[in-house]
Each structure stands twice: as C-alpha cells, then as structure tokens.
Scaffold this motif. Structure first.
Motif, PDB file in Angstrom:
ATOM      1  N   ARG A   1      -7.811   3.172  -4.039  1.00  0.00           N
ATOM      2  CA  ARG A   1      -7.588   3.780  -4.696  1.00  0.00           C
ATOM      3  C   ARG A   1      -8.720   4.296  -6.134  1.00  0.00           C
ATOM      4  O   ARG A   1      -7.640   4.939  -7.137  1.00  0.00           O
ATOM      5  CB  ARG A   1      -5.869   4.332  -4.613  1.00  0.00           C
TER       6      ARG A   1
ATOM      7  N   GLU B   1       0.236   4.280  -2.652  1.00  0.00           N
ATOM      8  CA  GLU B   1       0.148   5.529  -2.456  1.00  0.00           C
ATOM      9  C   GLU B   1       0.317   6.578  -3.327  1.00  0.00           C
ATOM     10  O   GLU B   1       0.242   7.783  -3.114  1.00  0.00           O
ATOM     11  CB  GLU B   1      -0.457   5.478  -0.915  1.00  0.00           C
TER      12      GLU B   1
ATOM     13  N   ALA C   1      -5.834  -2.019  -0.701  1.00  0.00           N
ATOM     14  CA  ALA C   1      -4.966  -0.747  -0.848  1.00  0.00           C
ATOM     15  C   ALA C   1      -5.604  -0.087  -2.582  1.00  0.00           C
ATOM     16  O   ALA C   1      -6.005   1.061  -2.451  1.00  0.00           O
ATOM     17  CB  ALA C   1      -3.522  -0.913  -0.862  1.00  0.00           C
TER      18      ALA C   1
ATOM     19  N   SER D   1       0.843  -1.647  -0.336  1.00  0.00           N
ATOM     20  CA  SER D   1      -0.086   0.360   0.317  1.00  0.00           C
ATOM     21  C   SER D   1       1.132   1.376   0.567  1.00  0.00           C
ATOM     22  O   SER D   1       0.183   2.044  -0.433  1.00  0.00           O
ATOM     23  CB  SER D   1      -0.970  -0.105   1.531  1.00  0.00           C
TER      24      SER D   1
END
Length: 319
Positions: free
Chosen positions: A96, A70, A92, A66
């Motif tokens: 997103r 990110e 994760a 993750s």
C-alpha cells in the motif's frame, strides 16, 4: 519530498516516550499525539488512527495485520521500536506504499529479567521482603542456584547469555531446540540433550524462542508433567510458547513453579487465572523495558522520521 503531518505514538504505558528522545528536533514540523492505553477493538483503533499519516508502535503491543492496515488510507510511515516486529504485516504495508521502519535497541535487557525472575522465585525474595516489612524475620527457606541444573530451550543470542550466566553461578547447563547442534551447545557451555530429557532433568527451565507456528505451544502438559516436583519454568520470550491451560493446572496443583514476564493476552486483564496461581513470580513484560533501551528506541525513531522527511528512509523492515 515526503511529508509527515501527524504522528501517533502508541501504547506509552509509562508516559515516558517524549522525555526519553530528542523529539524537539521535530518541533514545528510534525504534530505528535501520545496514547497511553491499548485499544483491542479494531473499529475503535481505526477511528483513533485514521487522521494520522505516521505511527510509532511500541513493540507488539498493538499489532498491525493487513486487515487493519487496509483501513488506514492516510498512513505513510509505520515505525516499530526494535529491529523487527512480528505483529506488523510488512508485506501488506509495503503493498500500500507505506514505509515500515525499525529502530536501534540497546544490549539484551531481557537477560536481566530472566535472572531476576529465577533468583526471586528460588530465594522467595518478594515474600521475604513483604514479611520483613510486616515485622517478621526469615519465614521461608530459599534455594540457591549453585549446583542446580539449568535447562535452556533456545540457545540463540539471549539463551546463550542466560546459559553462560548460569554456568558462572555454578549451575549445570543443558540445552535443547529443534535445530541445536552439540557443537553450538558446547560453545555456549551447555550440553545438548533431548527435549524430554531437558524437562526431566532441569531444576529451572528457561525459554528463549521466537514465537512461530512451529514453536507455539511447544511446552504443553507432557513437558510440564515431566518436570521435577517444585522445579521452575521461566518465560521471558512469548506467552503462547506454553500451553496456558496446562500451565495453570500444574501451578494450581502445586507441582511446579513459574516466573513469567509474557502472557497470551497483554496487558494481563484483572481476574486472569495466572494472577491467583501459587508458586509464581509475575512481571508485566519488562524484558525490553529499560532506560538505555528506551533511549535507543526513541533517539533512532526521531532519526527515522528525519530521514523519511529528507526522502532517504533508513532502517526499513523487509517482509
């Protein structure tokens, strides 16, 4: 309709990806960049991947936790070769809005490598070939597998196939895993034994487990110490199943032999302790590396991209 402008193909060690799939079907639609090296530094990896909205990862060579996901705000489609990839934090990614997909694969090529390691190790074939080329003749005496005891740790899809081949060679097959039953073992032509008994009785131990918190380090100093003198352990699953320090110590003491296709750190760096250990047959994680498997990977990767562009994703992975 979804768009995909740039695709990064990662970790193409052999430089074969573009020649083993129908990538021409994406010509004029997606710009493709191929990277043959593996970047371990996350900052360097982010800098490389930031411009891409699509990524094709080769198995678990480059993990996608993750913390990395990110930092890739442009990423929209993440594909892994194979049907699952424990190096990708799928939850994760989906949080997103990233679509995560797998590909098809072909057969069970890891079984080939398992038996290649066993046979080469026991019959000393690499050293015998080298001595022949150097002008010598029959410099050692190998061991036939017939009549030996094969210990299979993990009797799933791959372990079962390895077990049946062992039986065809005339080996006595014993097996253990945490949830294995006597009935399932018998169906694969094996005898269910305890973990301790397997390591004490087997002439060859072969590992076929998924790496998890429960299986990490499942083979340690106690198990290696229980093995017969000069018995062999073969690992084509994941390196961390075996305590590496304990394995190196046992090999350097000459107590056991090992056939390894997987390691704690990959690619294996120069000077790694295993490279100088005696009694070893080492290969560079070739279990899934076959022409048929690569062609299945890259054919379906193109299909995944086409389906994504059409707004109907296929082969989506679940958390």
């Amino acid at each position: 309709m979804p768009t995909l402008k740039r695709l990064a193909i990662l970790d193409d060690y052999q430089g074969v990806t573009l020649s083993m799939g129908p990538w021409d079907r994406l010509s004029g639609r997606v710009q493709i960049d191929v990277f043959r090296d593996t970047l371990k530094d996350q900052d360097a990896l982010v800098a490389r991947l930031a411009p891409f909205d699509g990524i094709l990862a080769m198995r678990e060579r480059t993990p996608f936790p993750s913390a990395l996901i990110e930092r890739l705000p442009n990423l929209r489609l993440l594909i892994s070769t194979g049907e699952r990839n424990r190096g990708i934090d799928v939850a994760a990614a989906k949080a997103r809005g990233i679509t995560v997909c797998g590909t098809a694969s072909f057969g069970a090529p890891t079984v080939d490598i398992t038996w290649g390691l066993i046979l080469n190790l026991l019959r000393d074939l690499p050293a015998q070939q080298a001595s022949l080329r150097a002008g010598d003749w029959q410099t050692s005496v190998g061991t036939s597998v017939e009549g030996l005891t094969l210990g299979v740790v993990g009797l799933g899809k791959l372990g079962t196939r390895v077990a049946r081949i062992g039986a065809a060679f005339g080996m006595k097959v014993i097996a253990w895993s945490q949830n294995l039953t006597a009935e399932k073992a018998a169906a694969a032509g094996a005898e269910l034994v305890s973990k301790q008994e397997l390591f004490a009785r087997a002439d060859v131990v072969t590992l076929h487990l998924i790496l998890s918190d429960r299986s990490r380090g499942i083979v340690g100093a106690a198990e290696l110490g229980a093995m017969k003198p000069r018995a062999a352990i073969v690992n084509t699953s994941r390196g961390p199943l075996i305590d590496q320090a304990a394995l190196v110590a046992a090999l350097k003491a000459g107590r056991i032999r090992a056939g390894l296709d997987v390691y704690d750190e990959e690619p294996l760096p120069p000077g790694h302790p295993l490279l100088s250990c005696p009694g070893t047959m080492l290969t560079p994680h070739l279990g899934y590396v076959s022409t048929q498997n690569y062609e299945a990977y890259f054919r379906t990767a193109v299909e995944v991209i086409e389906a994504y562009l059409a707004g109907s994703p296929i082969r989506e992975m679940q958390p």
